[in-house]
Scaffold this motif. Structure first.
Motif, PDB file in Angstrom:
ATOM      1  N   ILE A  60       0.674  -1.009  -0.018  1.00 34.57           N
ATOM      2  CA  ILE A  60      -0.024  -0.004  -0.176  1.00 34.57           C
ATOM      3  C   ILE A  60       0.973   1.082   0.001  1.00 34.57           C
ATOM      4  CG2 ILE A  60      -1.638   1.272   1.415  1.00 34.57           C
ATOM      5  CD1 ILE A  60      -3.049  -1.121   2.231  1.00 34.57           C
ATOM      6  N   ASN A  61       2.062   1.338   0.655  1.00 28.95           N
ATOM      7  CA  ASN A  61       2.946   2.360   0.433  1.00 28.95           C
ATOM      8  C   ASN A  61       3.467   2.759  -0.746  1.00 28.95           C
ATOM      9  OD1 ASN A  61       2.556   2.690   3.445  1.00 28.95           O
ATOM     10  ND2 ASN A  61       4.462   0.989   3.832  1.00 28.95           N
ATOM     11  N   ASN A  62       3.430   1.929  -1.679  1.00 36.03           N
ATOM     12  CA  ASN A  62       3.799   2.042  -3.282  1.00 36.03           C
ATOM     13  C   ASN A  62       2.544   2.180  -4.005  1.00 36.03           C
ATOM     14  OD1 ASN A  62       6.593   1.946  -2.379  1.00 36.03           O
ATOM     15  ND2 ASN A  62       6.491  -0.487  -2.613  1.00 36.03           N
ATOM     16  N   VAL A  63       1.582   2.772  -3.593  1.00 30.32           N
ATOM     17  CA  VAL A  63       0.387   3.112  -4.611  1.00 30.32           C
ATOM     18  C   VAL A  63      -0.013   4.386  -4.476  1.00 30.32           C
ATOM     19  CG1 VAL A  63      -2.059   2.334  -4.919  1.00 30.32           C
ATOM     20  CG2 VAL A  63      -0.716   0.666  -4.121  1.00 30.32           C
ATOM     21  N   TYR A  64      -0.059   4.984  -5.696  1.00 33.98           N
ATOM     22  CA  TYR A  64      -0.520   6.309  -5.612  1.00 33.98           C
ATOM     23  C   TYR A  64      -1.829   6.527  -6.572  1.00 33.98           C
ATOM     24  CZ  TYR A  64       4.376   6.852  -4.454  1.00 33.98           C
ATOM     25  OH  TYR A  64       5.615   6.832  -3.581  1.00 33.98           O
ATOM     26  N   ILE A  65      -2.742   7.338  -6.228  1.00 26.86           N
ATOM     27  CA  ILE A  65      -3.889   7.630  -6.929  1.00 26.86           C
ATOM     28  C   ILE A  65      -3.937   8.951  -7.304  1.00 26.86           C
ATOM     29  CG2 ILE A  65      -6.319   7.499  -7.037  1.00 26.86           C
ATOM     30  CD1 ILE A  65      -6.030   5.529  -4.878  1.00 26.86           C
ATOM     31  N   ILE A  66      -4.202   9.436  -8.778  1.00 23.05           N
ATOM     32  CA  ILE A  66      -4.436  10.619  -9.338  1.00 23.05           C
ATOM     33  C   ILE A  66      -5.974  10.607  -9.463  1.00 23.05           C
ATOM     34  CG2 ILE A  66      -4.152  12.550 -10.989  1.00 23.05           C
ATOM     35  CD1 ILE A  66      -1.303  11.234 -11.393  1.00 23.05           C
ATOM     36  N   VAL A  67      -6.548  11.679  -8.664  1.00 24.04           N
ATOM     37  CA  VAL A  67      -8.241  11.798  -9.058  1.00 24.04           C
ATOM     38  C   VAL A  67      -8.247  12.942  -9.771  1.00 24.04           C
ATOM     39  CG1 VAL A  67     -10.354  11.862  -7.813  1.00 24.04           C
ATOM     40  CG2 VAL A  67      -8.422  10.579  -6.789  1.00 24.04           C
ATOM     41  N   LEU A  68      -8.883  12.598 -10.975  1.00 24.21           N
ATOM     42  CA  LEU A  68      -9.466  13.652 -11.836  1.00 24.21           C
ATOM     43  C   LEU A  68     -10.446  14.390 -11.434  1.00 24.21           C
ATOM     44  CD1 LEU A  68      -8.471  11.897 -15.110  1.00 24.21           C
ATOM     45  CD2 LEU A  68      -6.939  13.474 -13.995  1.00 24.21           C
ATOM     46  N   ASN A  69     -10.725  15.712 -11.368  1.00 25.93           N
ATOM     47  CA  ASN A  69     -12.029  16.293 -11.175  1.00 25.93           C
ATOM     48  C   ASN A  69     -12.018  17.799 -11.897  1.00 25.93           C
ATOM     49  OD1 ASN A  69     -10.410  18.201  -9.736  1.00 25.93           O
ATOM     50  ND2 ASN A  69     -11.243  17.396  -7.578  1.00 25.93           N
ATOM     51  N   GLN A  70     -13.162  18.479 -11.601  1.00 22.75           N
ATOM     52  CA  GLN A  70     -13.258  19.685 -12.140  1.00 22.75           C
ATOM     53  C   GLN A  70     -12.504  21.035 -11.856  1.00 22.75           C
ATOM     54  OE1 GLN A  70     -14.632  19.856 -15.226  1.00 22.75           O
ATOM     55  NE2 GLN A  70     -14.812  17.672 -15.111  1.00 22.75           N
ATOM     56  N   ASN A  71     -12.283  21.010 -10.450  1.00 23.19           N
ATOM     57  CA  ASN A  71     -11.820  22.206  -9.892  1.00 23.19           C
ATOM     58  C   ASN A  71     -10.960  22.352  -8.675  1.00 23.19           C
ATOM     59  OD1 ASN A  71     -13.967  21.547  -8.001  1.00 23.19           O
ATOM     60  ND2 ASN A  71     -15.276  22.841  -8.563  1.00 23.19           N
ATOM     61  N   LYS A  72     -10.808  21.373  -7.962  1.00 19.58           N
ATOM     62  CA  LYS A  72      -9.803  21.401  -6.713  1.00 19.58           C
ATOM     63  C   LYS A  72      -8.700  20.527  -6.640  1.00 19.58           C
ATOM     64  CE  LYS A  72     -12.044  17.752  -4.208  1.00 19.58           C
ATOM     65  NZ  LYS A  72     -12.976  17.274  -2.970  1.00 19.58           N
ATOM     66  N   ILE A  73      -7.688  21.098  -6.062  1.00 23.34           N
ATOM     67  CA  ILE A  73      -6.343  20.178  -6.049  1.00 23.34           C
ATOM     68  C   ILE A  73      -6.198  19.989  -4.307  1.00 23.34           C
ATOM     69  CG2 ILE A  73      -5.366  22.486  -5.831  1.00 23.34           C
ATOM     70  CD1 ILE A  73      -2.688  21.040  -6.637  1.00 23.34           C
ATOM     71  N   ASP A  74      -5.855  18.818  -4.331  1.00 20.49           N
ATOM     72  CA  ASP A  74      -5.768  18.394  -2.719  1.00 20.49           C
ATOM     73  C   ASP A  74      -4.817  17.303  -2.650  1.00 20.49           C
ATOM     74  OD1 ASP A  74      -6.239  18.566  -0.048  1.00 20.49           O
ATOM     75  OD2 ASP A  74      -8.169  17.443  -0.177  1.00 20.49           O
ATOM     76  N   ILE A  75      -3.824  17.145  -1.902  1.00 16.25           N
ATOM     77  CA  ILE A  75      -3.206  15.858  -1.453  1.00 16.25           C
ATOM     78  C   ILE A  75      -3.554  15.483  -0.199  1.00 16.25           C
ATOM     79  CG2 ILE A  75      -0.890  14.854  -1.259  1.00 16.25           C
ATOM     80  CD1 ILE A  75       0.184  17.336  -2.800  1.00 16.25           C
ATOM     81  N   THR A  76      -4.098  14.206  -0.309  1.00 11.66           N
ATOM     82  CA  THR A  76      -4.657  13.603   0.912  1.00 11.66           C
ATOM     83  C   THR A  76      -3.911  12.037   1.125  1.00 11.66           C
ATOM     84  OG1 THR A  76      -6.478  12.533  -0.331  1.00 11.66           O
ATOM     85  CG2 THR A  76      -6.830  14.567   0.857  1.00 11.66           C
ATOM     86  N   GLU A  77      -3.879  11.758   2.570  1.00  9.78           N
ATOM     87  CA  GLU A  77      -3.612  10.666   3.017  1.00  9.78           C
ATOM     88  C   GLU A  77      -4.837   9.800   3.096  1.00  9.78           C
ATOM     89  OE1 GLU A  77      -0.291   9.268   3.650  1.00  9.78           O
ATOM     90  OE2 GLU A  77       0.513  11.413   3.388  1.00  9.78           O
ATOM     91  N   THR A  78      -4.562   8.504   2.587  1.00 12.18           N
ATOM     92  CA  THR A  78      -5.689   7.706   2.786  1.00 12.18           C
ATOM     93  C   THR A  78      -5.253   6.107   3.193  1.00 12.18           C
ATOM     94  OG1 THR A  78      -5.410   7.075   0.331  1.00 12.18           O
ATOM     95  CG2 THR A  78      -7.013   8.747   0.837  1.00 12.18           C
TER      96      THR A  78
END
Length: 173
Positions: A60-78
């Protein structure tokens, strides 16, 4: 008018990136240690991606997710190491990506999952800027950004999980 001009420039940059991808030599794959998932916000299902990760024995420590959306930028820990939200606003007219999220694009991944099934400039551009040994995705998206293409829909998540695992394991030599 500004958006039209920006889209035209980004389309040109995308074509250049796609040529680079096509000319890129594929390296021998012995295992998958890192994973990048590109997904639209409304299709994000961390449970299916967690199962996918466990089946491929990727930490899990080597998994990255880029979430595409319309208007916000945010880096979150999940549950995964990192997840970032990105929109067209984070990409300049010249195709440069904002510094605070550039980390995701400077990494080299063993596997990239393009978890979207539409031809759209943002998703194609973002995917083309990522470095990966193997890329998988869906037939309705641009096939030039994928090495393995599945001919079923995003809503068939269990099918995606089983079929992708089968195909991916066949690449491990």
């Amino acid at each position: 008018m500004f958006d039209l001009f920006k889209n035209t420039l980004l389309s040109f940059k995308l074509k250049k990136s796609l040529k680079t991808l096509q000319n890129q030599k594929k390296k021998k794959i012995t295992s998958f240690k890192s994973l990048l998932i590109i997904v639209y916000e409304n299709d994000l299902d961390e449970d299916i991606f967690l199962s996918f990760t466990k089946n491929l024995k990727i930490s899990i420590n080597n998994v990255y997710i880029i979430v595409l959306n319309q208007n916000k930028i945010d880096i979150t820990e999940t549950r995964f190491k990192r997840k970032i939200y990105i929109s067209k606003n984070e990409i300049s007219m010249t195709g440069n990506i904002k510094k605070e999220i550039n980390y995701f694009f400077n990494q080299k991944y063993d596997l990239l999952v393009n978890f979207f099934d539409q031809k759209e400039l943002l998703s194609e551009f973002v995917s083309s800027k990522c470095f990966s040994k193997l890329r998988i995705g869906f037939s309705k998206a641009n096939p030039q950004i994928n090495d393995i293409v599945f001919n079923f829909g995003l809503n068939q998540k269990r099918t995606f999980l089983s079929e992708s695992i089968n195909y991916i394991n066949s690449f491990i030599k």
